[in-house]
Write an enzyme that holds these catalytic residues in place. Structure first.
Site, PDB file in Angstrom:
ATOM      1  N   GLU A 146      -6.875   7.065   5.142  1.00 55.98           N
ATOM      2  CA  GLU A 146      -7.603   6.208   4.211  1.00 55.98           C
ATOM      3  C   GLU A 146      -8.168   4.983   4.925  1.00 55.98           C
ATOM      4  O   GLU A 146      -9.324   4.589   4.712  1.00 55.98           O
ATOM      5  CB  GLU A 146      -6.673   5.784   3.071  1.00 55.98           C
ATOM      6  N   GLU A 151       2.167   1.859  -3.507  1.00 56.93           N
ATOM      7  CA  GLU A 151       1.133   2.376  -4.395  1.00 56.93           C
ATOM      8  C   GLU A 151       1.068   3.906  -4.301  1.00 56.93           C
ATOM      9  O   GLU A 151       0.856   4.596  -5.299  1.00 56.93           O
ATOM     10  CB  GLU A 151      -0.225   1.787  -4.029  1.00 56.93           C
ATOM     11  N   HIS A 155       0.837  -1.199   0.000  1.00 59.43           N
ATOM     12  CA  HIS A 155       0.000   0.000   0.000  1.00 59.43           C
ATOM     13  C   HIS A 155       0.874   1.252   0.000  1.00 59.43           C
ATOM     14  O   HIS A 155       0.581   2.223  -0.705  1.00 59.43           O
ATOM     15  CB  HIS A 155      -0.913  -0.026   1.225  1.00 59.43           C
TER      16      HIS A 155
END
Length: 454
Positions: free
Chosen positions: A155, A78, A75
């Site tokens: 997030e 990314e 993550h």
């Protein structure tokens, strides 16, 4: 012209697939192991291109031999690959696409990461240059790293507030307990807080190498020109393209044997709805019955005419959202049914979902249901291929996971070959196997009676 499923062996450097009703598909494997696949779509004025890395959240190593845990690294990458390289700032990357009206983004999954862009045909060389730079030469800047730690935690907090997202994570953890696929794709808040830049860098260095990379593009694309552009852009990086290497082998497809599944997992939250999911082991991505699973899911919970939707929502008004879905990976799979309902109704809704699965297993499906499923799935597959994004993804997944390219005609042929008996056999396997329940909201575990937790 070729029809049917075409194998994609890793020891064949050049392949060309001309389908009956579609564009020309070609694949080139460079000496460094980089794979480039294209599908030329006549009449298109745009192209979608993706840079695929076969490393996902399941590949993150835990703390071992004194080394820090890499959980959460996928993550992080990314986010960080958009934050700058030696030759481009984060703003430069954003301007490159914004200034031509293009789209760019990334998707992280349990088994791969894909960085992609959609641009006009004239802007494809720019997209190749920028994506190559991002994938090969990210700075993983320490300041940006800490900034993104905060962004990722926000997030995750947003997902934590969504009962549907959270219950999905909990049922995956239950059904795939003990398997790396059971970990959340985005990492847990604790993992994100704890992971170090060095650990993320190690994950990057281990998984982002020439023979790990697959580039797929569809639309207004010339294969030979793209191969040259990809190789030229990669040579501007620190990657070694001169040492011959075989492409990274595909993952093992030996099915994992599930362990014990927790009967009920509850996360109490003061939400307006209770989110409930029932999950069970499914089938792996390479299973020959994956088309049967698609038909089963279509009939059971895949649309407004499905059994779950009609029974739970239309006839009884117990839920707004109710559906089923299947997810398949190289060595494991899951089948889920889900609903959101008023607190206090979660036991009733769960009983109904289980009863419908049992009825499917005992009685099978009707001829009309089979025909509707064939029509729904073949129609949606054809419509999806109007979009170059879907064609690009089809190429990437075919190369990365299945090792075969399946055109639309073959997909429809496989759908039409699925029988009612095939669906009933698979439904029996699901209904007779282990399963678990997860719920999020103002719910108690004892709300689910022993009759529900079969």
């Amino acid at each position: 012209m070729t029809t049917g499923a075409v194998p994609l062996p890793l020891d064949v450097p050049e392949l060309s697939i001309g389908t009956v009703a579609e564009g020309l598909v070609r694949r080139t494997i460079l000496p460094s192991g980089v794979r480039v696949l294209t599908e030329h779509v006549p009449g298109s004025r745009s192209a979608t291109i993706g840079y695929w890395i076969g490393a996902g959240s399941r590949d993150e190593l835990g703390a071992v031999d004194g080394l820090p845990s890499r959980h959460g690294s996928t993550h992080f990458l990314e986010h960080l690959l958009f934050k700058g390289t030696p030759s481009r700032t984060a703003l430069d990357i954003a301007i490159s696409f914004d200034s031509v009206g293009g789209e760019h983004n990334a998707v992280t999954s349990k088994e791969y990461t894909c960085y992609y862009a959609k641009v006009r045909d004239a802007d494809l060389p720019m997209a190749v240059s920028v994506l190559s730079d991002m994938v090969t030469s990210s700075l993983l800047d320490p300041i940006e790293f800490e900034n993104e730690r905060g962004v990722i935690l926000e997030e995750l907090a947003m997902a934590e507030d969504d009962g549907g997202d959270l219950v999905g994570e909990k049922i995956f953890e239950a059904v795939l307990a003990g398997h790396p696929l059971g970990r959340p794709v985005g990492g847990t808040p604790d993992a994100i807080r704890a992971v170090t830049r060095d650990a993320v860098w190690q994950h990057y260095a281990a998984g982002y190498r020439p023979n790990d990379l697959i580039v797929s593009a569809a639309g207004a694309v010339d294969h030979d020109e793209l191969v040259c552009a990809v190789e030229a852009s990669l040579r501007l990086s620190s990657w070694d393209l001169d040492t011959p290497a075989a492409p990274r082998p595909r993952r093992s497809t030996t099915a994992w044997t599930p362990g014990e599944i927790a009967p009920v997992t509850v996360v109490r939250k003061p939400t307006e709805q209770a989110s409930v999911m029932v999950g069970m082991p499914g089938i792996v991505a390479g299973d020959d019955r994956r088309t049967t699973m698609a038909v089963l899911n279509s009939v059971f919970g895949g649309g407004m005419s499905s059994r779950l939707f009609q029974e739970v929502r239309e006839k009884r008004g117990l839920a707004y959202s109710v559906y089923s879905y299947a997810a398949s990976y190289s060595d494991a799979g899951v089948f889920m049914m889900a609903a959101g309902c008023t607190p206090g109704r979660e036991s009733t809704v769960t009983e109904l979902m289980l009863a419908e699965l049992r009825r499917l297993a005992d009685d099978g499906i009707t001829a009309d249901e089979l025909d509707r499923a064939h029509g729904q799935l073949s129609g949606s597959a054809a419509l999806a291929l109007e979009d170059s994004d879907t064609r690009m993804s089809r190429l990437g997944r075919a190369e990365l996971t299945l090792g075969e390219f399946v055109d639309l005609d073959e997909s429809v042929r496989r759908l039409n070959a699925v029988s009612r008996d095939d669906v009933q056999r698979l439904a029996r396997e699901l209904a007779d196997g282990p399963m678990g329940i997860a719920a999020v909201g103002p719910v108690d575990a004892d709300a689910f009676s022993p009759a529900v937790t079969v």
